[in-house]
Motif scaffolding. Structure first.
Motif, PDB file in Angstrom:
ATOM      1  N   UNK A  93      35.466  49.440  -4.264  1.00  0.00           N
ATOM      2  CA  UNK A  93      36.228  47.896  -3.237  1.00  0.00           C
ATOM      3  C   UNK A  93      34.799  46.972  -3.599  1.00  0.00           C
ATOM      4  N   UNK A  94      35.159  45.794  -2.932  1.00  0.00           N
ATOM      5  CA  UNK A  94      34.380  44.560  -3.897  1.00  0.00           C
ATOM      6  C   UNK A  94      33.635  44.239  -2.166  1.00  0.00           C
ATOM      7  N   UNK A  95      34.086  44.871  -1.116  1.00  0.00           N
ATOM      8  CA  UNK A  95      32.393  45.221   0.034  1.00  0.00           C
ATOM      9  C   UNK A  95      31.519  45.776  -0.190  1.00  0.00           C
ATOM     10  N   UNK A  96      31.628  46.982  -1.367  1.00  0.00           N
ATOM     11  CA  UNK A  96      30.576  47.788  -2.201  1.00  0.00           C
ATOM     12  C   UNK A  96      29.425  46.879  -3.685  1.00  0.00           C
ATOM     13  N   UNK A  97      30.586  46.027  -3.383  1.00  0.00           N
ATOM     14  CA  UNK A  97      29.818  44.897  -4.824  1.00  0.00           C
ATOM     15  C   UNK A  97      28.305  43.794  -4.672  1.00  0.00           C
ATOM     16  N   UNK A  98      27.137  44.227  -5.059  1.00  0.00           N
ATOM     17  CA  UNK A  98      26.348  43.933  -5.016  1.00  0.00           C
ATOM     18  C   UNK A  98      26.645  42.197  -4.596  1.00  0.00           C
ATOM     19  N   UNK A  99      25.613  41.109  -4.308  1.00  0.00           N
ATOM     20  CA  UNK A  99      26.148  39.915  -4.648  1.00  0.00           C
ATOM     21  C   UNK A  99      25.508  38.996  -5.950  1.00  0.00           C
ATOM     22  N   UNK A 100      26.502  38.307  -6.487  1.00  0.00           N
ATOM     23  CA  UNK A 100      26.118  37.526  -7.949  1.00  0.00           C
ATOM     24  C   UNK A 100      26.895  38.552  -8.969  1.00  0.00           C
ATOM     25  N   UNK A 101      27.018  39.821  -8.520  1.00  0.00           N
ATOM     26  CA  UNK A 101      28.501  40.654  -9.318  1.00  0.00           C
ATOM     27  C   UNK A 101      29.886  40.156  -9.773  1.00  0.00           C
ATOM     28  N   UNK A 102      29.712  39.688 -11.346  1.00  0.00           N
ATOM     29  CA  UNK A 102      31.527  39.712 -11.391  1.00  0.00           C
ATOM     30  C   UNK A 102      32.617  40.104 -10.942  1.00  0.00           C
ATOM     31  N   UNK A 103      33.680  40.284 -10.871  1.00  0.00           N
ATOM     32  CA  UNK A 103      34.310  40.479 -10.799  1.00  0.00           C
ATOM     33  C   UNK A 103      36.560  40.483 -10.627  1.00  0.00           C
ATOM     34  N   UNK A 104      36.313  41.674 -11.175  1.00  0.00           N
ATOM     35  CA  UNK A 104      38.047  40.950 -11.532  1.00  0.00           C
ATOM     36  C   UNK A 104      38.917  42.282 -10.413  1.00  0.00           C
ATOM     37  N   UNK A 105      40.368  41.403  -9.700  1.00  0.00           N
ATOM     38  CA  UNK A 105      41.160  42.363  -9.311  1.00  0.00           C
ATOM     39  C   UNK A 105      42.266  41.971 -10.550  1.00  0.00           C
ATOM     40  N   UNK A 106      43.288  43.552  -9.921  1.00  0.00           N
ATOM     41  CA  UNK A 106      44.264  44.100 -10.900  1.00  0.00           C
ATOM     42  C   UNK A 106      44.775  42.471 -11.145  1.00  0.00           C
ATOM     43  N   UNK A 107      45.251  41.382 -11.188  1.00  0.00           N
ATOM     44  CA  UNK A 107      46.026  40.253 -11.816  1.00  0.00           C
ATOM     45  C   UNK A 107      45.475  39.784 -12.323  1.00  0.00           C
ATOM     46  N   UNK A 108      43.796  39.625 -13.018  1.00  0.00           N
ATOM     47  CA  UNK A 108      42.985  39.019 -14.095  1.00  0.00           C
ATOM     48  C   UNK A 108      42.233  37.895 -13.930  1.00  0.00           C
ATOM     49  N   UNK A 109      42.334  37.431 -11.835  1.00  0.00           N
ATOM     50  CA  UNK A 109      40.904  36.801 -11.003  1.00  0.00           C
ATOM     51  C   UNK A 109      39.922  37.292 -11.106  1.00  0.00           C
ATOM     52  N   UNK A 110      39.163  36.446 -11.751  1.00  0.00           N
ATOM     53  CA  UNK A 110      38.187  36.604 -11.601  1.00  0.00           C
ATOM     54  C   UNK A 110      37.215  35.713 -10.759  1.00  0.00           C
ATOM     55  N   UNK A 111      35.733  36.512 -10.124  1.00  0.00           N
ATOM     56  CA  UNK A 111      35.251  36.676  -9.221  1.00  0.00           C
ATOM     57  C   UNK A 111      34.007  36.741  -9.353  1.00  0.00           C
ATOM     58  N   UNK A 112      33.077  35.505  -8.632  1.00  0.00           N
ATOM     59  CA  UNK A 112      31.695  36.222  -8.853  1.00  0.00           C
ATOM     60  C   UNK A 112      31.274  36.385  -7.202  1.00  0.00           C
ATOM     61  N   UNK A 113      30.767  37.518  -6.375  1.00  0.00           N
ATOM     62  CA  UNK A 113      30.439  38.554  -4.845  1.00  0.00           C
ATOM     63  C   UNK A 113      29.279  37.239  -4.720  1.00  0.00           C
ATOM     64  N   UNK A 114      29.446  36.974  -4.336  1.00  0.00           N
ATOM     65  CA  UNK A 114      28.709  36.026  -2.869  1.00  0.00           C
ATOM     66  C   UNK A 114      28.698  36.067  -1.220  1.00  0.00           C
TER      67      UNK A 114
END
Length: 162
Positions: free
Chosen positions: A12-33
């Motif tokens: 879950x994105x809610x469980x990820x530390x800020x600054x971590x790079x993540x991707x959803x299942x559609x291939x969209x990339x984010x930095x957790x902030x």
């Protein structure tokens, strides 16, 4: 190009530390902030997609599970050209890395925000007086020794095409 599966955790994105790079299942990339004073995670959009928002959007939440870069792997943010800076009051150029202390990604939700490369919001007063920006940058997967994994980045950011 392939990446080792052990470099990612499906969570879950809610469980990820800020600054971590993540991707959803559609291939969209984010930095957790995380914004100043907030306790919940948000996410900075790092790529474009015709249907799912814009580069530099600061999303209030990612309501799904994501592929998060996880230990012992991490990421390295690299500029295409450190000295190819856009120095202008024009813009705003969401997704650009602003020369600030520390360096920060320029983002928007209802208002503008600066998210440090560690994922935490920074004070806008720290920005370079001429508002210099790095417009093209990328995020690379690296191992626990800081060595690049793969021959291409996880995501390339080009804030010039807005």
């Amino acid at each position: 190009m392939s990446f080792p599966l052990e470099a990612f955790k499906y969570t879950s994105a809610a469980n990820v530390a800020p600054g971590t790079i993540v991707a959803d299942e559609r291939g969209n990339w984010y930095m957790v902030a995380r914004k100043i004073g907030a306790t919940a995670n948000q996410a900075v959009r790092l790529n474009r997609n015709d249907n799912d928002g814009a580069l530099g959007d600061l999303l209030s939440t990612i309501d799904e599970r994501v592929f998060a870069v996880s230990a012992p792997y991490t990421t390295s943010i690299r500029a295409e050209d450190l000295f190819d800076l856009r120095r202008t009051q024009d813009g705003p150029y969401p997704g650009a890395v602003m020369l600030a202390e520390p360096l920060a990604i320029f983002t928007f939700d209802n208002e503008r925000h600066l998210i440090g490369l560690d994922g935490h919001e920074i004070d806008e007063n720290t920005v370079h007086t001429r508002r210099a920006r790095i417009m093209k940058w990328s995020v690379w997967l690296v191992d626990q020794h800081g060595r690049q994994v793969g021959d291409r980045p996880l995501v390339e950011v080009d804030a010039t095409a807005q």
